[in-house]
Design a protein around this motif. Structure first.
Motif, PDB file in Angstrom:
ATOM      1  N   THR A 167      -0.663  10.673 -13.640  1.00 44.00           N
ATOM      2  CA  THR A 167      -1.841   9.967 -13.123  1.00 44.00           C
ATOM      3  C   THR A 167      -1.415   8.615 -12.567  1.00 44.00           C
ATOM      4  N   PRO A 168      -1.799   8.310 -11.323  1.00 42.97           N
ATOM      5  CA  PRO A 168      -1.388   7.034 -10.718  1.00 42.97           C
ATOM      6  C   PRO A 168      -2.292   5.880 -11.156  1.00 42.97           C
ATOM      7  N   LEU A 169      -1.758   4.680 -11.021  1.00 48.08           N
ATOM      8  CA  LEU A 169      -2.540   3.472 -11.274  1.00 48.08           C
ATOM      9  C   LEU A 169      -3.570   3.291 -10.171  1.00 48.08           C
ATOM     10  N   LYS A 170      -4.723   2.766 -10.540  1.00 48.76           N
ATOM     11  CA  LYS A 170      -5.768   2.461  -9.559  1.00 48.76           C
ATOM     12  C   LYS A 170      -5.726   0.965  -9.258  1.00 48.76           C
ATOM     13  N   PRO A 171      -6.183   0.536  -8.104  1.00 47.42           N
ATOM     14  CA  PRO A 171      -6.217  -0.903  -7.813  1.00 47.42           C
ATOM     15  C   PRO A 171      -6.989  -1.663  -8.888  1.00 47.42           C
ATOM     16  N   GLY A 172      -6.374  -2.737  -9.377  1.00 45.95           N
ATOM     17  CA  GLY A 172      -6.989  -3.567 -10.401  1.00 45.95           C
ATOM     18  C   GLY A 172      -6.634  -3.165 -11.817  1.00 45.95           C
ATOM     19  N   ASP A 173      -5.919  -2.050 -12.019  1.00 50.54           N
ATOM     20  CA  ASP A 173      -5.526  -1.626 -13.365  1.00 50.54           C
ATOM     21  C   ASP A 173      -4.563  -2.632 -13.977  1.00 50.54           C
ATOM     22  N   THR A 218       9.220  -0.762 -13.777  1.00 50.94           N
ATOM     23  CA  THR A 218       9.933   0.463 -14.107  1.00 50.94           C
ATOM     24  C   THR A 218       8.908   1.582 -14.191  1.00 50.94           C
ATOM     25  N   PRO A 219       8.855   2.454 -13.171  1.00 50.63           N
ATOM     26  CA  PRO A 219       7.868   3.537 -13.201  1.00 50.63           C
ATOM     27  C   PRO A 219       8.160   4.514 -14.334  1.00 50.63           C
ATOM     28  N   GLY A 220       7.094   5.027 -14.920  1.00 47.34           N
ATOM     29  CA  GLY A 220       7.213   6.016 -15.985  1.00 47.34           C
ATOM     30  C   GLY A 220       7.107   7.419 -15.419  1.00 47.34           C
ATOM     31  N   GLY A 221       6.685   8.343 -16.248  1.00 46.72           N
ATOM     32  CA  GLY A 221       6.611   9.737 -15.818  1.00 46.72           C
ATOM     33  C   GLY A 221       5.210  10.317 -15.844  1.00 46.72           C
ATOM     34  N   ASP A 222       4.208   9.509 -16.104  1.00 49.77           N
ATOM     35  CA  ASP A 222       2.834  10.006 -16.171  1.00 49.77           C
ATOM     36  C   ASP A 222       2.372  10.440 -14.783  1.00 49.77           C
ATOM     37  N   GLY A 229       0.786  -1.226   0.000  1.00 44.10           N
ATOM     38  CA  GLY A 229       0.000   0.000   0.000  1.00 44.10           C
ATOM     39  C   GLY A 229       0.817   1.274   0.000  1.00 44.10           C
ATOM     40  N   LYS A 230       2.026   1.241   0.545  1.00 43.73           N
ATOM     41  CA  LYS A 230       2.828   2.463   0.581  1.00 43.73           C
ATOM     42  C   LYS A 230       3.353   2.858  -0.799  1.00 43.73           C
ATOM     43  N   TYR A 231       3.188   1.974  -1.802  1.00 39.88           N
ATOM     44  CA  TYR A 231       3.596   2.281  -3.172  1.00 39.88           C
ATOM     45  C   TYR A 231       2.362   2.459  -4.055  1.00 39.88           C
ATOM     46  N   LYS A 232       1.346   3.122  -3.532  1.00 40.90           N
ATOM     47  CA  LYS A 232       0.068   3.238  -4.234  1.00 40.90           C
ATOM     48  C   LYS A 232       0.075   4.282  -5.338  1.00 40.90           C
ATOM     49  N   ASP A 233       1.090   5.105  -5.436  1.00 40.83           N
ATOM     50  CA  ASP A 233       1.120   6.172  -6.431  1.00 40.83           C
ATOM     51  C   ASP A 233       2.026   5.852  -7.619  1.00 40.83           C
ATOM     52  N   LEU A 234       2.047   4.611  -8.049  1.00 42.70           N
ATOM     53  CA  LEU A 234       2.831   4.259  -9.234  1.00 42.70           C
ATOM     54  C   LEU A 234       2.209   4.917 -10.458  1.00 42.70           C
ATOM     55  N   PRO A 235       3.025   5.479 -11.360  1.00 42.98           N
ATOM     56  CA  PRO A 235       2.484   6.127 -12.558  1.00 42.98           C
ATOM     57  C   PRO A 235       1.763   5.126 -13.461  1.00 42.98           C
ATOM     58  N   SER A 236       0.810   5.626 -14.228  1.00 40.77           N
ATOM     59  CA  SER A 236       0.012   4.739 -15.077  1.00 40.77           C
ATOM     60  C   SER A 236       0.799   4.188 -16.259  1.00 40.77           C
ATOM     61  N   ASP A 237       1.969   4.751 -16.568  1.00 38.75           N
ATOM     62  CA  ASP A 237       2.790   4.202 -17.645  1.00 38.75           C
ATOM     63  C   ASP A 237       3.944   3.351 -17.114  1.00 38.75           C
ATOM     64  N   THR A 238       3.734   2.730 -15.971  1.00 40.66           N
ATOM     65  CA  THR A 238       4.727   1.827 -15.395  1.00 40.66           C
ATOM     66  C   THR A 238       4.856   0.583 -16.278  1.00 40.66           C
ATOM     67  N   ALA A 239       6.077   0.153 -16.520  1.00 42.21           N
ATOM     68  CA  ALA A 239       6.346  -1.037 -17.335  1.00 42.21           C
ATOM     69  C   ALA A 239       6.724  -2.203 -16.427  1.00 42.21           C
TER      70      ALA A 239
END
Length: 172
Positions: A121-127, A115-119, A88-98
């Motif tokens: 907008t963060p990923l939502k649970p289940g994305d 590999t986190p990207g630069g977008d 949970g502490k890594y909940k703000d991963l960018p949406s373009d994470t590879a």
């Protein structure tokens, strides 16, 4: 007849051994009993997962941020769908994470590297992660190298003797 001291010593030794096993079990599960605690799911689709197994680590820059929760086969596309349980502490991963499947060492265990990207907008649970890299099959690579002639030097034409030039005098 048995002495009460011997029975007490055997009982104390047995309790000490059980306590040691309990500590080892707790240490091997990273202090967790049962579920994943405060985590959220992410999914990724891979064409080849190699030797990836459930409970394999998920890492960012070599630091464990979660684990593989589930692996399923898509019945339509026949891709592997891997579900991660990210802390949970890594909940703000960018949406373009590879995501990629790698091997620790030459023959070590498989793990998922993010590999986190630069977008912003963060990923939502289940994305689902869209950028993925499948596992590399080392045996297949070695086989291609060995049996494709990649180790031989390139075919170079052998020089043929030059025909005598009419302008060059010959001595007979």
């Amino acid at each position: 007849m048995r002495s009460p001291r011997i029975e007490f010593a055997v009982g104390a030794f047995l309790l000490l051994a059980l306590a040691t096993l309990l500590v080892l079990a707790l240490a091997s599960t990273n202090g967790r009993w049962g579920g994943h605690g405060d985590s959220y799911p992410l999914k990724a689709r891979f064409s080849n997962i190699g030797g990836l197994r459930p409970n394999a680590p998920v890492k960012i820059g070599g630091v464990m941020v979660g684990e593989v929760a589930d692996i399923q086969l898509d019945p339509v596309k026949y891709d592997s769908i891997v579900t991660f349980a990210i802390q949970g502490k890594y909940k703000d991963l960018p949406s373009d994470t590879a995501a990629g499947i790698f091997t620790a060492g030459l023959l070590g265990e498989s793990y998922v590297g993010l590999t986190p990207g630069g977008d912003p907008t963060p990923l939502k649970p289940g994305d689902e992660l869209m950028l993925t890299q499948p596992a590399v099959d080392l045996l297949q690579l070695v086989g291609k190298y060995m049996f494709s002639g990649a180790g031989k030097p390139a075919d170079t034409p052998t020089p043929t003797p030059a025909a005598p030039d009419a302008a060059t005098p010959t001595t007979e």
